[in-house]
Scaffold this active site. Structure first.
Site, PDB file in Angstrom:
ATOM      1  N   ASN A 211       0.682  -1.104   0.067  1.00 14.72           N
ATOM      2  CA  ASN A 211      -0.049  -0.029  -0.211  1.00 14.72           C
ATOM      3  C   ASN A 211       0.737   1.130  -0.023  1.00 14.72           C
ATOM      4  O   ASN A 211       2.249   1.021  -0.004  1.00 14.72           O
ATOM      5  CB  ASN A 211      -0.894   0.004   1.102  1.00 14.72           C
ATOM      6  CG  ASN A 211      -0.075  -0.170   2.541  1.00 14.72           C
ATOM      7  OD1 ASN A 211       0.658   0.663   2.867  1.00 14.72           O
ATOM      8  ND2 ASN A 211      -0.448  -1.169   3.250  1.00 14.72           N
ATOM      9  N   ASP A 280      -4.056  -5.717   4.910  1.00 13.71           N
ATOM     10  CA  ASP A 280      -5.370  -6.687   5.457  1.00 13.71           C
ATOM     11  C   ASP A 280      -5.395  -7.883   4.850  1.00 13.71           C
ATOM     12  O   ASP A 280      -5.915  -8.976   5.427  1.00 13.71           O
ATOM     13  CB  ASP A 280      -6.556  -6.011   5.013  1.00 13.71           C
ATOM     14  CG  ASP A 280      -6.821  -4.608   6.284  1.00 13.71           C
ATOM     15  OD1 ASP A 280      -6.510  -5.043   7.518  1.00 13.71           O
ATOM     16  OD2 ASP A 280      -7.296  -3.417   5.799  1.00 13.71           O
ATOM     17  N   LYS A 290       9.428 -17.149 -10.325  1.00 12.75           N
ATOM     18  CA  LYS A 290       8.716 -16.233 -11.052  1.00 12.75           C
ATOM     19  C   LYS A 290       7.472 -16.283 -11.787  1.00 12.75           C
ATOM     20  O   LYS A 290       7.824 -17.257 -12.716  1.00 12.75           O
ATOM     21  CB  LYS A 290       9.802 -15.389 -11.815  1.00 12.75           C
ATOM     22  CG  LYS A 290       9.284 -13.980 -12.410  1.00 12.75           C
ATOM     23  CD  LYS A 290      10.208 -13.327 -13.166  1.00 12.75           C
ATOM     24  CE  LYS A 290       9.466 -12.268 -13.920  1.00 12.75           C
ATOM     25  NZ  LYS A 290      10.583 -11.778 -14.816  1.00 12.75           N
ATOM     26  N   LYS A 338     -13.922   1.532  15.441  1.00 11.79           N
ATOM     27  CA  LYS A 338     -12.726   0.812  15.495  1.00 11.79           C
ATOM     28  C   LYS A 338     -12.111   0.722  17.266  1.00 11.79           C
ATOM     29  O   LYS A 338     -11.511  -0.348  17.638  1.00 11.79           O
ATOM     30  CB  LYS A 338     -11.625   1.448  14.804  1.00 11.79           C
ATOM     31  CG  LYS A 338     -11.721   0.729  13.389  1.00 11.79           C
ATOM     32  CD  LYS A 338     -10.775   1.309  12.280  1.00 11.79           C
ATOM     33  CE  LYS A 338     -10.915   0.797  10.858  1.00 11.79           C
ATOM     34  NZ  LYS A 338     -10.624   1.372   9.890  1.00 11.79           N
TER      35      LYS A 338
HETATM   36  O1  PMT Z   1       3.001   6.144   6.559  1.00 12.23           O
HETATM   37  P1  PMT Z   1       2.398   7.528   5.860  1.00 12.23           P
HETATM   38  O2  PMT Z   1       2.754   7.554   4.402  1.00 12.23           O
HETATM   39  O3  PMT Z   1       2.942   8.618   6.671  1.00 12.23           O
HETATM   40  O4  PMT Z   1       0.738   7.468   5.988  1.00 12.23           O
HETATM   41  C1  PMT Z   1       0.268   7.528   7.384  1.00 12.23           C
HETATM   42  C2  PMT Z   1      -0.971   6.582   7.251  1.00 12.23           C
HETATM   43  C3  PMT Z   1      -2.251   7.053   6.521  1.00 12.23           C
HETATM   44  C4  PMT Z   1      -0.678   5.373   6.947  1.00 12.23           C
HETATM   45  C5  PMT Z   1      -1.336   6.361   8.791  1.00 12.23           C
HETATM   46  O5  PMT Z   1      -1.843   7.884   9.235  1.00 12.23           O
HETATM   47  C6  PMT Z   1      -2.336   5.673   9.369  1.00 12.23           C
HETATM   48  O6  PMT Z   1      -3.661   5.985   9.004  1.00 12.23           O
HETATM   49  N1  PMT Z   1      -2.112   4.332   9.597  1.00 12.23           N
HETATM   50  C7  PMT Z   1      -3.178   3.226   9.756  1.00 12.23           C
HETATM   51  C8  PMT Z   1      -3.686   2.707   8.635  1.00 12.23           C
HETATM   52  C9  PMT Z   1      -4.542   1.568   8.828  1.00 12.23           C
HETATM   53  O7  PMT Z   1      -4.114   0.470   8.615  1.00 12.23           O
HETATM   54  O8  PMT Z   1      -5.625   1.740   8.989  1.00 12.23           O
HETATM   55  P2  PMT Z   1      -6.990   0.744   9.366  1.00 12.23           P
HETATM   56  O9  PMT Z   1      -8.103   1.557   9.694  1.00 12.23           O
HETATM   57  O10 PMT Z   1      -6.940  -0.160   8.086  1.00 12.23           O
HETATM   58  O11 PMT Z   1      -6.599  -0.127  10.580  1.00 12.23           O
HETATM   59  C10 PMT Z   1      -7.025   0.473  12.073  1.00 12.23           C
HETATM   60  C11 PMT Z   1      -5.775   0.258  12.943  1.00 12.23           C
HETATM   61  O12 PMT Z   1      -5.563  -1.285  13.129  1.00 12.23           O
HETATM   62  C12 PMT Z   1      -4.375   0.818  12.537  1.00 12.23           C
HETATM   63  O13 PMT Z   1      -3.770   1.296  13.669  1.00 12.23           O
HETATM   64  C13 PMT Z   1      -3.690  -0.446  12.064  1.00 12.23           C
HETATM   65  O14 PMT Z   1      -2.279  -0.379  12.307  1.00 12.23           O
HETATM   66  C14 PMT Z   1      -4.437  -1.736  12.748  1.00 12.23           C
HETATM   67  N2  PMT Z   1      -4.315  -2.972  11.921  1.00 12.23           N
HETATM   68  C15 PMT Z   1      -4.984  -2.955  10.727  1.00 12.23           C
HETATM   69  C16 PMT Z   1      -5.142  -4.259  10.065  1.00 12.23           C
HETATM   70  C17 PMT Z   1      -4.557  -5.240  10.705  1.00 12.23           C
HETATM   71  N3  PMT Z   1      -4.321  -6.453   9.980  1.00 12.23           N
HETATM   72  N4  PMT Z   1      -3.847  -5.095  11.780  1.00 12.23           N
HETATM   73  C18 PMT Z   1      -3.920  -3.960  12.558  1.00 12.23           C
HETATM   74  O15 PMT Z   1      -3.499  -4.031  13.641  1.00 12.23           O
END
Ligand code: PMT
Length: 401
Positions: A211, A280, A290, A338
């Protein structure tokens, strides 16, 4: 400031630009606030304002020359470097920024700066095209990577006749930033685990899905936590960033590796902040060799990765959990969901579809929601500033418990 407290020293470097006159106002505010202000002027600065003006307002002799025997015995360039609680350059010209980012110390200001161990704040002011110049921007990035603090110039009408970004911010704003940077080490009892960056999920030995996360948000959190005295472990996905000096760094690639590293470090920390954009999904099978184009269309089957933060939320054991939420709509409602579902203390929601917010840039626009139901919407700011706001909110919330 009470008389029992040691007077804090700001060494203010003034370099040559029309904005020098605003540095005069800054000195007035800092002195009024109770700082001792020691000023170093470059030759260029003295073309705009006289040392006598700064000397009168600060009540201290102004240093201007490296090889002046009287100044060296009265002030001493190493004494200045050692005395500083904070070293500020305002205004900082493109020339001074270029010199310090390349290790050049050819006048008093750059020499003292080279010798100081104090935190440094650079406040650029210049013509809008100079500010936009990629060389200047690269120099600022380099300084930020090293741990120097920078302020964005203000926008408006510039002395050179142009309109745009390049004005020295108002003296009050610079003074606020100085106060903020001199805050005491309020995270010194914290052991913070921070995740940053993307994951890469391999499809075959040469390809992966990933991503747009650059890691900038997470690394800004690491810098802020270190500055405020925390013990920091950074678990980072692949990024192009230099890891901040002072953090223990664990580099990972896939979400499974990130999970393993986080779970391993979890027992030793007081708080976890997950800024990583955890993948995710991962391919059900990564091909060993490959995948050849001659195979024609390829069907990709993906399976979900474990939710790391949710897993941590099931065994909190007194630890504080902070998540980020990357959203494109219903920011607050999704963040609150969340927060509940993952049993978190705070969620920082950013709209990744909004200009200036989310992935890759140096700025973000966030709303902080917390377990008490409080909602705090913040304006556009640098990721470094947001990182500090996150810790301010964290400490305020913790103190209410
Ligand atoms: O890295 P940059 O370019 O500076 O960008 C910053 C950012 C946009 C990546 C950052 O600000 C941000 O939003 N990070 C979280 C991105 C994310 O995965 O969001 P989410 O809404 O999908 O997940 C919610 C939370 O659960 C997050 O804290 C994530 O780290 C965590 N998560 C998500 C999926 C997963 N399988 N395990 C997790 O622990």
């Amino acid at each position: 400031m009470s008389s029992a407290e040691k007077q804090r020293v700001v060494v203010l470097g003034v370099s040559g630009g029309i904005a020098c006159y605003k540095a005069v106002e800054l000195v007035r505010i800092l002195v009024r606030t109770g700082f001792k202000v020691q000023i170093i002027m470059t030759r260029g600065a003295m073309e705009f304002v006289t040392p006598l003006t700064f000397q009168t307002l600060s009540g201290n002799p102004v240093a201007t020359e490296t090889f002046n025997l009287t100044q060296e015995s009265e002030i001493g360039h190493i004494n200045l470097a050692d005395a500083a609680d904070l070293f500020v350059i305002a205004p900082a010209t493109a020339n001074v920024i270029g010199k310090i980012s390349n290790g050049i110390a050819d006048d008093l200001l750059t020499t003292v700066l080279m010798a100081t161990k104090a935190p440094v704040l650079i406040v650029p002011a210049m013509n809008v095209h100079m500010y936009d110049n990629p060389i200047l921007q690269e120099n600022l990035r380099k300084l930020r990577r090293i741990g120097y603090h920078t302020m964005e110039p203000a926008e408006g009408f510039l002395a050179c006749g142009y309109e745009g970004k390049g004005r020295l911010p108002d003296a009050e704003k610079i003074a606020e930033e100085i106060e903020r940077l001199l805050k005491k080490k309020d995270l010194s009892t914290e052991r913070v685990l921070i995740t940053a960056g993307p994951n890469r999920e391999p499809l075959d030995p040469v390809r992966y899905i990933s991503n747009r996360s650059s890691g900038k948000m997470g690394y800004a959190l690491v810098r802020a936590a270190l500055r405020r005295g925390a013990d920091v472990t950074l678990v980072t996905g692949p990024t192009a960033l230099e890891p901040p000096i002072g953090a223990r760094v664990v580099a990972v690639t896939t979400a499974a590796e990130m999970r393993e590293a986080v779970l391993r470090e979890y027992p030793n920390c007081t708080a976890v902040i997950m800024a990583a954009a955890v993948a995710d999904y991962r391919p059900v099978m990564a091909a060993e060799k490959k995948i050849k184009r001659s195979h024609g269309a390829v069907e990709l089957r993906l399976e979900p990765n474990p939710d790391i933060l949710k897993e941590l939320g099931q065994s909190k054991d007194g630890k504080w959990l902070v998540g980020f939420a990357a959203e494109t709509e219903d920011l607050t409602a999704n963040a609150q969901k969340k927060l509940r579902e993952k049993n978190l203390d705070m969620v920082i929601a950013n709209n990744v579809a909004e200009e200036g917010s989310g992935f890759d840039g140096d700025t973000n626009i966030a709303t902080i929601v917390d377990r008490t139901g409080a909602i705090r919407s913040l304006p556009l700011m640098s990721k470094d500033d947001l990182a500090d706001r996150v810790f301010d909110h964290y400490l305020a919330l913790k103190s209410r418990r």
